[in-house]
Write an enzyme that holds these catalytic residues in place. Structure first.
Site, PDB file in Angstrom:
ATOM      1  N   ASP A 174       0.431  -5.719  -9.332  1.00 59.74           N
ATOM      2  CA  ASP A 174      -0.276  -5.439  -8.087  1.00 59.74           C
ATOM      3  C   ASP A 174       0.801  -5.521  -7.030  1.00 59.74           C
ATOM      4  O   ASP A 174       1.320  -6.610  -6.749  1.00 59.74           O
ATOM      5  CB  ASP A 174      -1.360  -6.496  -7.821  1.00 59.74           C
ATOM      6  CG  ASP A 174      -2.142  -6.176  -6.548  1.00 59.74           C
ATOM      7  OD1 ASP A 174      -1.503  -5.806  -5.540  1.00 59.74           O
ATOM      8  OD2 ASP A 174      -3.370  -6.283  -6.561  1.00 59.74           O
ATOM      9  N   HIS A 175       1.182  -4.385  -6.467  1.00 57.13           N
ATOM     10  CA  HIS A 175       2.409  -4.416  -5.661  1.00 57.13           C
ATOM     11  C   HIS A 175       2.264  -5.272  -4.402  1.00 57.13           C
ATOM     12  O   HIS A 175       3.254  -5.692  -3.814  1.00 57.13           O
ATOM     13  CB  HIS A 175       2.926  -3.007  -5.360  1.00 57.13           C
ATOM     14  CG  HIS A 175       2.216  -2.302  -4.248  1.00 57.13           C
ATOM     15  ND1 HIS A 175       1.020  -1.670  -4.426  1.00 57.13           N
ATOM     16  CD2 HIS A 175       2.538  -2.133  -2.939  1.00 57.13           C
ATOM     17  CE1 HIS A 175       0.639  -1.137  -3.273  1.00 57.13           C
ATOM     18  NE2 HIS A 175       1.537  -1.403  -2.355  1.00 57.13           N
ATOM     19  N   HIS A 237      -5.729  -5.322  -4.261  1.00 54.94           N
ATOM     20  CA  HIS A 237      -4.870  -5.809  -3.176  1.00 54.94           C
ATOM     21  C   HIS A 237      -5.568  -6.816  -2.245  1.00 54.94           C
ATOM     22  O   HIS A 237      -5.024  -7.881  -1.949  1.00 54.94           O
ATOM     23  CB  HIS A 237      -4.334  -4.642  -2.347  1.00 54.94           C
ATOM     24  CG  HIS A 237      -3.659  -3.573  -3.153  1.00 54.94           C
ATOM     25  ND1 HIS A 237      -2.877  -3.853  -4.247  1.00 54.94           N
ATOM     26  CD2 HIS A 237      -3.643  -2.213  -3.030  1.00 54.94           C
ATOM     27  CE1 HIS A 237      -2.400  -2.712  -4.753  1.00 54.94           C
ATOM     28  NE2 HIS A 237      -2.856  -1.712  -4.032  1.00 54.94           N
TER      29      HIS A 237
HETATM   30  C1  BG6 Z   1      -1.975   1.819  -3.506  1.00 53.63           C
HETATM   31  C2  BG6 Z   1      -3.169   2.714  -3.316  1.00 53.63           C
HETATM   32  O1  BG6 Z   1      -2.216   0.901  -4.541  1.00 53.63           O
HETATM   33  O2  BG6 Z   1      -1.712   1.121  -2.312  1.00 53.63           O
HETATM   34  C3  BG6 Z   1      -2.931   3.686  -2.177  1.00 53.63           C
HETATM   35  O3  BG6 Z   1      -3.429   3.449  -4.512  1.00 53.63           O
HETATM   36  C4  BG6 Z   1      -2.517   2.939  -0.911  1.00 53.63           C
HETATM   37  O4  BG6 Z   1      -4.086   4.471  -1.913  1.00 53.63           O
HETATM   38  C5  BG6 Z   1      -1.383   1.953  -1.214  1.00 53.63           C
HETATM   39  O5  BG6 Z   1      -2.097   3.884   0.041  1.00 53.63           O
HETATM   40  C6  BG6 Z   1      -1.098   1.073  -0.018  1.00 53.63           C
HETATM   41  O6  BG6 Z   1       0.077   0.344  -0.218  1.00 53.63           O
HETATM   42  P1  BG6 Z   1       0.982  -0.125   0.996  1.00 53.63           P
HETATM   43  O7  BG6 Z   1       2.012  -0.986   0.366  1.00 53.63           O
HETATM   44  O8  BG6 Z   1       1.540   1.105   1.623  1.00 53.63           O
HETATM   45  O9  BG6 Z   1       0.086  -0.857   1.945  1.00 53.63           O
END
Ligand code: BG6
Length: 477
Positions: A174-175, A237
């Protein structure tokens, strides 16, 4: 300090994530001198390419995503690490070739298999990897989201993978867990004397967690329409952000102690009935505004789609610490700004000598990484009247050290075998369990998604959701 030696096999190496994120992030780690000199990156995919052809693709599709610290010299030394092999996940012979390539290396410690493919390929890939011994103890497997589309499909994926890999070999990405300012919530809470005393229902009136995006669904209409904001952002997230804010102090910082506490938070989320969903969950779609298209006009989106591009939820956590405190979660595309933040609104003071003066803490993950505390201070001049003021800590100024992107940090954790920033199976499935009543309600609900103008802060109904409790979203405070 330098990371362990590794052999990283990227499935789906020609795909978008690999080109946009994985390779550029590995480049950054390389440029910073963090990668072991012998660490290898082995790209694999169905495409019949040789290494030279793959590198040509990396040159055209990936290099442009290296936005910082680029030099030709570093780039040339980076790509020396890269090899390519054609592997169709359904062709066992290809796995024989793969295992020969891996075993031909004298150092086979730390074999990392990154499945950057659609989840339907996970099961055959894992089976074929196991058949050639590429599931031994020194092998780690990284799984990209989406890990399922509901509780059942997520359980299926986990069960398939568990047939071949032990839980402590599995790194579910989960980034958001790679973001510095989310990780920083733990030291902030448990490494300072100030916050923990007031981090509870006696002092906190409400908590808001927001991930707002300015972009629309862009070219991802087809994927997005079967996904929606709840699956794309909330189940993963926002849930991770919630866990860090709400968890109890873990016994240690060990991966399982931290993950045990996260699991308890998710398990303590009050389950919702269908009537609760009607009352406490707002779904909405962006409508056209000025030159911006509405969601229903986007490419590959059916004109009668009910997929939500925005969701706001009033949740509660049934623990002694949080009982009765509303947690407002929201996320949306095409909102007025890009931001990700955690807001603690503290209670008003009773019989305060200087007024009710509710304090507020805002932890911002992006676009800027800041921690702001709203305090009340003396107005200049005679008397002791007070005015609100913001004490702001700019995390970018705390250290000159390079701040890595989330994916780079997570890849480094995988290489060094630390599981703490990856989701364990039980947490993930608990999170699905909690969102299921929302999905079930929406599937049959006569209430259509509300509309909100592109570039706004979402539908009016989401404001009403908070107004009911005497609260307001940050931008309205
Ligand atoms: C991803 C989603 O996991 O996270 C995207 O699939 C979203 O739809 C993105 O835009 C958002 O990540 P960050 O790091 O740009 O807030």
């Amino acid at each position: 300090s330098q990371l362990n030696n590794f052999d990283m096999i990227i499935f789906g190496a020609t795909g978008d994530l690999s080109m946009r994120k994985l390779l550029p992030c590995l480049y950054q780690a390389h440029a910073a001198g963090l990668l072991h000199p012998k660490g290898r990156i082995l790209g694999v995919s169905r495409s019949a390419l040789d290494t030279a052809q793959f590198l040509a693709k990396v040159e055209s599709d990936s290099k442009i995503h290296v936005k910082k610290n680029f030099t030709d010299e570093l780039w040339n030394s980076f790509i020396q690490r890269i090899q390519y092999l054609t592997v169709d996940v359904n062709t066992p012979e290809h796995f024989g070739q793969l295992s020969e390539l891996v075993k031909a290396r004298t150092e086979t410690d730390n074999v990392i298999i990154y499945l950057s493919t659609a989840p339907k390929f996970f099961a055959p890939a894992c089976k074929n990897l196991a058949d050639v011994g590429l599931n031994a103890d020194n092998v780690r497997i990284v799984l990209e989201k989406p890990l399922g589309t509901d509780l059942v499909s997520s359980q299926e994926i986990n069960t398939d993978v568990a047939q071949y890999f032990q839980e402590n070999q599995i790194y579910r990405i989960d980034h958001y867990l790679g973001k510095e300012s989310l990780q920083n919530v733990l030291p902030l809470r448990f490494g300072n004397v100030f916050f923990e005393q007031v981090w509870n229902k006696d002092f906190v009136k409400s908590v808001q967690i927001t991930i707002a995006e300015q972009l629309g669904v862009e070219e991802r209409g087809e994927f997005y329409d079967i996904t929606g904001a709840l699956r794309d952002m909330v189940q993963n997230h926002l849930m991770q952000m919630l866990c860090f804010v709400a968890m109890e102090k873990p016994k240690s910082l060990g991966a399982d102690d931290v993950r045990d506490e996260k699991l308890k938070v998710v398990a303590a989320l009050k389950p919702m009935t269908s009537a609760d969903v009607d009352k406490n969950v707002i779904r909405a779609q962006y409508t056209d505004s000025g030159s911006l298209k509405g969601y229903l006009q986007e490419n590959n989106v059916p004109a009668d789609s009910r997929t939500e591009t925005y969701v706001a939820i009033r949740a509660e956590i049934d623990t002694p610490r949080w009982a009765g405190v509303p947690f407002y979660l929201r996320t949306g595309k095409r909102l007025a700004a890009r931001s990700a933040e955690i807001v603690l609104n503290f209670k008003e003071q009773e019989n305060g000598l200087f007024g009710a003066n509710p304090n507020r803490l805002v932890i911002s993950l992006q676009p800027d990484e800041t921690i702001s505390l709203k305090l009340y201070v003396k107005q200049v001049g005679s008397g002791l009247d007070v005015q609100p003021a913001e004490m702001v800590l700019d995390m970018g100024k705390v250290s000159d050290d390079r701040r890595a992107e989330a994916y780079e940090l997570l890849l480094r954790e995988v290489i060094d075998g630390r599981l703490g920033l990856f989701n364990r199976r039980d947490e993930l499935e608990k999170a699905w369990e909690w969102v299921m009543p929302i999905l079930d309600n929406w599937a049959v609900s006569p209430i259509k998604p509300y509309g909100y103008a592109a570039n706004s802060w979402g539908p009016k109904e989401a404001q009403d959701l908070l107004a009911r409790d005497g609260n307001a979203w940050l931008e309205d405070q």
